[in-house]
Design an enzyme around this catalytic site. Sequence first.
Site: not given
Length: 481
Positions: A81-82, A236
Amino acid sequence: MAHYLGLDLGTSSLKALLMDDGQRVVASASAGLHVSRPAFGWSEQDPADWIEAARTVLGRLREGHGAALADVEGIGLSGQMHGATLLDAAGAVLRPCILWNDTRAHEEARALDDAQARDITGNIVFPGFTAPKLEWVRRNEPALFERVASVLLPKDYVRLWLTGEAVSEMSDAAGTAWLDTGARDWSDRMLERTGLSRAHMPRLVEGTEASGGLKGALAAEWGLKPGIVVAGGGGDNAASACGVGVVRPGTGFVSLGTSGVLFTASAGYEPAPETALHTFCHALPGLWHQMGVTLSAAGSLEWLSGVLRETPGALVASLGEELRAPGRLAFLPYLSGERTPHNDSAIRGAFVGLQADTSREDMARAVMEGVAFSMRDCLEAGGAVERLVAVGAGARSALWLKMLASVLKTPVALPAAGDFGAAFGAARLGLVAATGLEPAGVMTEPPIARTFEPDPGLAEPFMEAYGRYRALYPALAALAR
């Protein structure tokens, strides 16, 4: 027989998993990825490496399981992520992707993190989130920022390559600080605060919805059917929750991957940003989840193994499986800063209590205890759950799971041998998107091989050690300033 494919883009590797319509894993393949660290606190990857890794794993599946691959009806995606993947108007990548564990944007995150941001997003704006990274680019690479036409999360860049569609889904988008998490929609105000608009953002779908179809040229390359549905998928951790059946309110899992996660599903939107918990959308419609995160869990053991030139498995094996009371040696696992509960990007790790006879076994045990205490921090921030399912590389250690059960005062269940992680969850999301089946009937809990109960005889020693661990953070933080 229909088959379903899950692709999970991790930090250290990309994994493909092929399962049949009875949810039996037919095959899997993975390809390694490199992380670049060009400066202190920086962490980057070249998106071209993700595509090369995807080509590699799909090529391997075709070599060994071409007939099953040809029967794939749905594809699901999962990913780290991110990350900030920046594209120009022609779809070309402008710079290496800034990853989730990159902390360079700590000043920008601090500036964005106010009452308005927390009210809209339900979260503290952490340095690892995507929005502050774009603000860092705007301040430090202004000419490049002016060329940014779109911003994609890592797995969504893989989706763009697979389908030609710029799409994200709710669970991953919730980690950007641009999503109105309660409304499950982009926030115009948060985008405006980083010099962006909806035009820079991908279209949003739920994780169980179709996001596009597989391109014909890629289908031909791997012997797949053109136009196969590609599901929205999940970040995830949300995908891992789908893999282990954590899709009902009150259920949870603990993950010992590179980072550590304590994840609980909830039916309602109940943000608590003051605790440094993440409150994100789940990959399933109408669900949210809360998540405590420590940035270096199994990653701490990997670090120690590199220093001692011993594999993580060998270090853990040297300790046996007997759970003992903790010693005086303490380890604080803040190798990349910390999220829950401290929201501190500057803090760094430490051993405290080293002495002349400290052994490598003592250090390995202290690292495992320190990670368990960091997960206790996450539990304290979010409240108790009845039971946790264990996932991640660290879940292979019975000793670590015994330790977690006693530190968390919560039974920890280990799934039976099999692959029930993020790639499996992604394949399940692909199945739902392709068939329209009810997610609750698909995303069931796997068979449980063993449940680790808290050891009542060690409850007091572990809580005393946890108290010492908690007392060390303020002293360490003072030194880090």
